[in-house]
Design a protein around this motif. Structure first.
Motif, PDB file in Angstrom:
ATOM      1  N   ASN A  94      28.385  90.695  18.329  1.00  0.00           N
ATOM      2  CA  ASN A  94      28.863  89.539  17.590  1.00  0.00           C
ATOM      3  C   ASN A  94      29.685  88.570  18.427  1.00  0.00           C
ATOM      4  OD1 ASN A  94      28.084  89.728  14.694  1.00  0.00           O
ATOM      5  ND2 ASN A  94      28.943  91.758  14.937  1.00  0.00           N
ATOM      6  N   LYS A 138      23.888  88.323  10.052  1.00  0.00           N
ATOM      7  CA  LYS A 138      24.682  89.538  10.246  1.00  0.00           C
ATOM      8  C   LYS A 138      25.658  89.716   9.085  1.00  0.00           C
ATOM      9  CE  LYS A 138      24.645  88.730  15.235  1.00  0.00           C
ATOM     10  NZ  LYS A 138      25.483  88.568  16.436  1.00  0.00           N
ATOM     11  N   THR A 230      24.847  94.756  12.355  1.00  0.00           N
ATOM     12  CA  THR A 230      24.994  95.252  13.714  1.00  0.00           C
ATOM     13  C   THR A 230      25.433  96.703  13.643  1.00  0.00           C
ATOM     14  OG1 THR A 230      27.312  94.561  13.813  1.00  0.00           O
ATOM     15  CG2 THR A 230      25.654  92.979  14.549  1.00  0.00           C
TER      16      THR A 230
END
Length: 315
Positions: A94, A138, A230
């Motif tokens: 990220n 995400k 993730t």
């Protein structure tokens, strides 16, 4: 068959047989995000243009080894122009990259560089067909301390092809309908309620011979925004490619028994998913520690159980 070559990607790619790969699924190192401490690494170039040029060279070799109906799926994140330097290693994808202390020409401090689209346009100019930009959403994006923009929670996956006609198994990645159909149900739309339709997607024509055709029993066509969290695993290096991001690329881009390529193998996730889905895998990794990690992960992976057909049982 699973093989990971250790060394420089462009050089090792030249040793692979022409038109031997069905699809390539990869995520190259992001621009000036992290220093992997390996000679020949990609990502620490002085300018975005140098970085893009090196990636184009790698993917030119990918195009050579792809079959004529082959595809390329590239996940790439963006970078901001700041003077803070590369980021330290973390356990997430990220974090978004930063440039060196000296800003490249043409960029102002705090500019979003547009690295994904620079790469996409460069690959298109080099001969690839740029087919689609897929958004990786995400849901568990890392919080950011910024106060003058929104938190970054997406990246791009570009679908490119070697020719205008290529292998794409849409049925393998279909999604459930938002409202499950009843047995034998037919759906159509009132005139003016929709500007587009897909007969195979349950979005039927508003008039004419297509109105009221039955829904595809396998579901609707997969959308181009993929929500995938993730994640990582014990011992993972800090740029883990999520399984859920790789799986639809392989299912759509490579038939069972075909070959998947990843020239930036990293922790080996593409190889793990390929083996689990009964595909062959060839990878390239420049960092010895990651090569060892990827090799061990793939070796420990067991293909999914599948019901054999009579024809397969007889072979």
């Amino acid at each position: 068959m699973e093989t990971i070559l250790l060394g420089d990607a462009p050089e090792l790619m030249r040793t692979l047989e022409t038109e031997s790969v069905h699809t390539c699924v990869t995520s190259p190192p992001y621009y000036n995000l992290r220093d992997y401490g390996v000679t020949g690494q990609i990502g620490m170039e002085e300018t975005p243009e140098e970085y893009i040029a090196k990636l184009v060279d790698v993917f030119r070799e990918v195009r050579r080894v792809l079959r004529q109906d082959g595809t390329l799926w590239v996940n790439i994140g963006d970078s901001y122009a700041t003077r803070s330097g590369p980021q330290p290693p973390t356990n997430t994808r990220n974090a978004h990259g930063h440039t060196r202390k000296e800003l490249p020409g043409g960029y102002k401090c705090k500019d979003l560089m547009g690295i994904p689209w620079l790469l996409a346009f460069a690959l298109r100019a080099d001969g690839w067909y740029l087919r689609q930009d897929i958004i990786w959403n995400k849901p568990n994006a890392m919080p950011e301390s910024v106060k003058d923009r929104c938190t970054k929670s997406h990246e791009y996956i570009f679908l490119l092809s070697k020719t205008d006609r290529y292998y794409f198994d849409a049925d393998a990645i279909r999604e459930p309908f938002s409202t499950p159909p009843r047995a034998g149900e037919r759906r159509s739309y009132r005139p003016g309620t929709s500007s587009s339709f897909d007969v195979n997607d349950g979005h039927l024509a508003q008039k004419g011979n297509f109105a009221g055709l039955p829904l595809n029993p396998k579901g609707r066509n997969k959308r181009d925004v993929w929500s995938v969290s993730t994640g990582g695993f014990k011992g993972a290096h800090f740029s883990v490619f999520p399984d859920g991001l790789v799986e639809p690329c392989i299912l759509a881009g490579c038939p069972e028994g075909g070959t998947v390529l990843d020239p930036f193998a990293g922790s080996g996730t593409t190889g793990v998913v390929a083996k689990r889905l009964w595909r062959n895998f060839v990878g390239v990794e420049i960092k010895p520690d990651y090569w060892e990690m990827a090799t061990d992960r793939i070796a420990a992976t067991t293909p999914e159980f599948k019901q054999m057909t009579l024809e397969e049982e007889g072979t």
